[in-house]
Design a protein around this motif. Structure first.
Motif, PDB file in Angstrom:
ATOM      1  N   SER A  16       0.829  -1.196   0.000  1.00 51.38           N
ATOM      2  CA  SER A  16       0.000   0.000   0.000  1.00 51.38           C
ATOM      3  C   SER A  16       0.869   1.254   0.000  1.00 51.38           C
ATOM      4  N   THR A  17       0.531   2.199  -0.889  1.00 54.53           N
ATOM      5  CA  THR A  17       1.326   3.424  -0.984  1.00 54.53           C
ATOM      6  C   THR A  17       0.715   4.559  -0.172  1.00 54.53           C
ATOM      7  N   ASN A  18      -0.477   4.361   0.348  1.00 55.50           N
ATOM      8  CA  ASN A  18      -1.130   5.391   1.148  1.00 55.50           C
ATOM      9  C   ASN A  18      -1.136   4.998   2.614  1.00 55.50           C
ATOM     10  N   GLN A  19      -0.435   5.761   3.396  1.00 52.55           N
ATOM     11  CA  GLN A  19      -0.352   5.453   4.827  1.00 52.55           C
ATOM     12  C   GLN A  19      -1.730   5.485   5.488  1.00 52.55           C
ATOM     13  N   ASP A  20      -2.601   6.367   4.979  1.00 52.53           N
ATOM     14  CA  ASP A  20      -3.924   6.521   5.581  1.00 52.53           C
ATOM     15  C   ASP A  20      -4.992   5.654   4.915  1.00 52.53           C
ATOM     16  N   CYS A  21      -4.575   4.789   4.007  1.00 54.00           N
ATOM     17  CA  CYS A  21      -5.494   3.920   3.271  1.00 54.00           C
ATOM     18  C   CYS A  21      -6.504   3.261   4.236  1.00 54.00           C
ATOM     19  N   ILE A  22      -7.787   3.347   3.896  1.00 52.74           N
ATOM     20  CA  ILE A  22      -8.833   2.804   4.769  1.00 52.74           C
ATOM     21  C   ILE A  22      -9.053   1.327   4.457  1.00 52.74           C
ATOM     22  N   LYS A  23      -9.069   0.519   5.504  1.00 47.96           N
ATOM     23  CA  LYS A  23      -9.271  -0.927   5.327  1.00 47.96           C
ATOM     24  C   LYS A  23     -10.649  -1.331   5.841  1.00 47.96           C
ATOM     25  N   MET A  24     -11.310  -2.166   5.075  1.00 47.29           N
ATOM     26  CA  MET A  24     -12.632  -2.673   5.455  1.00 47.29           C
ATOM     27  C   MET A  24     -12.592  -4.194   5.447  1.00 47.29           C
ATOM     28  N   LEU A  25     -12.951  -4.804   6.557  1.00 42.87           N
ATOM     29  CA  LEU A  25     -13.021  -6.265   6.651  1.00 42.87           C
ATOM     30  C   LEU A  25     -14.453  -6.688   6.361  1.00 42.87           C
ATOM     31  N   VAL A  26     -14.611  -7.626   5.423  1.00 41.34           N
ATOM     32  CA  VAL A  26     -15.954  -8.057   5.035  1.00 41.34           C
ATOM     33  C   VAL A  26     -16.077  -9.577   5.118  1.00 41.34           C
ATOM     34  N   GLY A  27     -17.013 -10.037   5.952  1.00 44.75           N
ATOM     35  CA  GLY A  27     -17.321 -11.462   6.022  1.00 44.75           C
ATOM     36  C   GLY A  27     -18.486 -11.748   5.087  1.00 44.75           C
ATOM     37  N   ASN A  28     -18.227 -12.463   4.009  1.00 45.62           N
ATOM     38  CA  ASN A  28     -19.255 -12.709   2.986  1.00 45.62           C
ATOM     39  C   ASN A  28     -19.948 -14.065   3.209  1.00 45.62           C
ATOM     40  N   LYS A  29     -21.063 -14.239   2.537  1.00 44.14           N
ATOM     41  CA  LYS A  29     -21.851 -15.481   2.514  1.00 44.14           C
ATOM     42  C   LYS A  29     -22.630 -15.739   3.799  1.00 44.14           C
ATOM     43  N   VAL A  30     -23.135 -14.657   4.415  1.00 49.24           N
ATOM     44  CA  VAL A  30     -23.954 -14.845   5.615  1.00 49.24           C
ATOM     45  C   VAL A  30     -25.300 -15.488   5.291  1.00 49.24           C
ATOM     46  N   ASP A  31     -25.619 -15.623   3.993  1.00 50.66           N
ATOM     47  CA  ASP A  31     -26.847 -16.337   3.610  1.00 50.66           C
ATOM     48  C   ASP A  31     -26.720 -17.828   3.939  1.00 50.66           C
ATOM     49  N   LYS A  32     -25.465 -18.296   4.149  1.00 47.49           N
ATOM     50  CA  LYS A  32     -25.239 -19.703   4.521  1.00 47.49           C
ATOM     51  C   LYS A  32     -25.030 -19.807   6.033  1.00 47.49           C
ATOM     52  N   GLU A  33     -25.923 -19.203   6.791  1.00 41.46           N
ATOM     53  CA  GLU A  33     -25.769 -19.125   8.248  1.00 41.46           C
ATOM     54  C   GLU A  33     -25.580 -20.502   8.890  1.00 41.46           C
ATOM     55  N   GLY A  34     -26.237 -21.507   8.345  1.00 37.91           N
ATOM     56  CA  GLY A  34     -26.127 -22.858   8.899  1.00 37.91           C
ATOM     57  C   GLY A  34     -24.749 -23.475   8.744  1.00 37.91           C
ATOM     58  N   GLU A  35     -23.956 -22.923   7.798  1.00 32.30           N
ATOM     59  CA  GLU A  35     -22.608 -23.463   7.550  1.00 32.30           C
ATOM     60  C   GLU A  35     -21.517 -22.584   8.158  1.00 32.30           C
ATOM     61  N   ARG A  36     -21.923 -21.544   8.864  1.00 31.57           N
ATOM     62  CA  ARG A  36     -20.959 -20.582   9.408  1.00 31.57           C
ATOM     63  C   ARG A  36     -19.966 -21.257  10.360  1.00 31.57           C
ATOM     64  N   VAL A  37     -18.681 -20.917  10.187  1.00 30.60           N
ATOM     65  CA  VAL A  37     -17.655 -21.405  11.118  1.00 30.60           C
ATOM     66  C   VAL A  37     -16.877 -20.249  11.749  1.00 30.60           C
ATOM     67  N   VAL A  38     -16.980 -19.058  11.157  1.00 30.75           N
ATOM     68  CA  VAL A  38     -16.309 -17.879  11.723  1.00 30.75           C
ATOM     69  C   VAL A  38     -17.391 -16.987  12.339  1.00 30.75           C
ATOM     70  N   THR A  39     -17.293 -16.750  13.633  1.00 32.20           N
ATOM     71  CA  THR A  39     -18.325 -15.955  14.308  1.00 32.20           C
ATOM     72  C   THR A  39     -18.159 -14.464  14.022  1.00 32.20           C
ATOM     73  N   LYS A  40     -19.246 -13.747  14.208  1.00 30.56           N
ATOM     74  CA  LYS A  40     -19.199 -12.298  14.012  1.00 30.56           C
ATOM     75  C   LYS A  40     -18.237 -11.660  15.010  1.00 30.56           C
TER      76      LYS A  40
END
Length: 212
Positions: free
Chosen positions: A118-142
């Protein structure tokens, strides 16, 4: 006659931001991008190298042009991606809530890449957990996602590219944070379109200008 060309020749936006989607192959980066830019969902084959789409949005009262780069997650394409970090004001790190390794690879692989390239020290990072429509298969908690985001200084959301839950919010929250960061705002307002849209490997010989 020239009415069709006016839209392309006039910069009708306040800022241009470059956003990057990163994460393991198959976590849904391309689907997330497609869902945001075209309001549809498709099961897509893996991205080869890099793909990008442009979307015009109005957020925070500003007209924005978003150039969103979708990078390949496979190991063999990693070397291609380093240059795509250049100039990015926002990075979206995506994992699949039903696949534990895609989450652990964020700290093992992807956050290190961001720090490295990354060349921008202030670069904004966003963490996104996808596929919450598969709630029954979830292994990573919120809660795990929240803790990770806190540790790495990221924004955090869970979403589903399939049902479109929180998809727009991912991009909106990221962009609002960029709009709230003076150094990134200054960069987005400069005439940096050339750098974003015409990035080529250094060996490109299609030089249009003979002067040095």
């Amino acid at each position: 006659m020239d009415s069709s060309s006016t839209s392309s020749s006039q910069p009708e936006f306040d800022y241009l931001f470059k956003l990057l989607l990163i994460g393991d192959s198959g976590v849904g980066k391309s689907s997330l991008l497609l869902s945001f830019t075209s309001d549809t969902f498709e099961d897509l084959s893996p991205t080869i190298g890099v793909d990008f789409k442009v979307k015009m949005v109005t957020i925070g009262g500003k007209k924005l042009k978003l150039a969103i780069w979708d990078t390949a997650g496979q190991e063999r394409f990693r070397t291609l991606t380093s240059s795509y970090y250049r100039g990015a004001q926002g990075v979206i790190m995506v994992y699949d809530v039903t696949r534990r390794e895609t989450f652990t690879n964020l700290s093992d692989v992807w956050t290190k890449e961001v720090d490295l390239y990354s060349t921008n020290q202030d670069c904004i990072k966003m963490l996104v957990g996808n596929k919450v429509d598969k709630e029954g298969e979830r292994v990573v908690t919120k809660k795990e996602g929240i803790n990770f985001a806190r540790e790495y200084g990221c924004l955090f959301l869970e979403c589903s590219a399939k049902t479109r839950v929180n998809v727009e919010q991912c991009f909106e929250e990221l962009v609002l944070k960029i709009l709230d960061t003076p150094s990134l705002l200054a960069e987005g307002s400069k005439g940096v379109q050339r750098n974003i849209f015409k990035q080529k490997p250094p060996q490109s010989d299609a030089s249009t200008s003979s002067c040095c």
